[in-house]
Design an enzyme around this catalytic site. Sequence first.
Site, PDB file in Angstrom:
ATOM      1  N   CYS A   9       0.821  -1.209   0.000  1.00 56.51           N
ATOM      2  CA  CYS A   9       0.000   0.000   0.000  1.00 56.51           C
ATOM      3  C   CYS A   9       0.859   1.264   0.000  1.00 56.51           C
ATOM      4  O   CYS A   9       1.579   1.548   0.959  1.00 56.51           O
ATOM      5  CB  CYS A   9      -0.907   0.011   1.220  1.00 56.51           C
ATOM      6  SG  CYS A   9      -1.847   1.532   1.360  1.00 56.51           S
ATOM      7  N   CYS A  42      -0.230   4.247   0.169  1.00 55.57           N
ATOM      8  CA  CYS A  42      -0.781   5.260   1.076  1.00 55.57           C
ATOM      9  C   CYS A  42      -0.055   5.257   2.417  1.00 55.57           C
ATOM     10  O   CYS A  42       0.063   6.278   3.067  1.00 55.57           O
ATOM     11  CB  CYS A  42      -2.258   5.013   1.311  1.00 55.57           C
ATOM     12  SG  CYS A  42      -3.219   4.823  -0.200  1.00 55.57           S
TER      13      CYS A  42
END
Lengths: 96, 138
Positions: free
Chosen positions: B47, B49
């Site tokens: 991920c 993010c």
Amino acid sequence: MGTFHSHKGELHGITVVVDLIDDRVYVGRCDTVLPEGVVLLDADVHDASESKYDGTKMSKEDYLANAVKFGVWPRIERIVVPAEDVASVTKLGDHA
Amino acid sequence: MPYDPMLVQPMREDMTSMNAEELLDAAAVDAFMAREGTKLLFVNSVCGCAAGQARPALRIALQHGTTPDHVGTVFAGQDLEATAKARGYFEQVPPSSPSAALFKGGDLVHFVPRHMIESRDANTIAFDLVSAFDEHCA
């Protein structure tokens, strides 16, 4: 480096607190925010009006204090929280 | 479903380049956790993010004077058996990735969950790790 999905909005992938206008609060990973509601993945919900097994109740604030410290157990795989029920959407990390 | 191994290879190399030991199966996790001293177990993630800041944060933190005796990593969503085994050592906290678990002996003494990594810059995350290293690894 990682995978990004910027078209899903600034809260995509972020663990958020979705506070409702009633006694409920959701914590989960935001997928996207749509006009019809907030799409959460791996979420949990707490209802401050419900009694626990020992008869006591937990406020939203106390629930969030625990969530900040440890995170939440993902009891709901995916949910759309209706926009008309939402009071606010904030990052869980901002509650630390 | 695991991502293409070619996609995640740079993320693996990011970890091994800072001398984190890749734990690819349950036996490797058990052997790592059986070691004496302080141990940091980093749950890697694709991920962007969150992991996009978590790995640089760990790199910064490991340049600090006080660090764990051992640093290991499992890759969530990739090395499924190893990740499940690793999470068994800190089953009292909900699963999240990326995340970092610091052990003293066999005891979990500090945990950095995903939500304390998301949207924070690497230096802020590193400060959290360094504070834990100072408290538990000195």
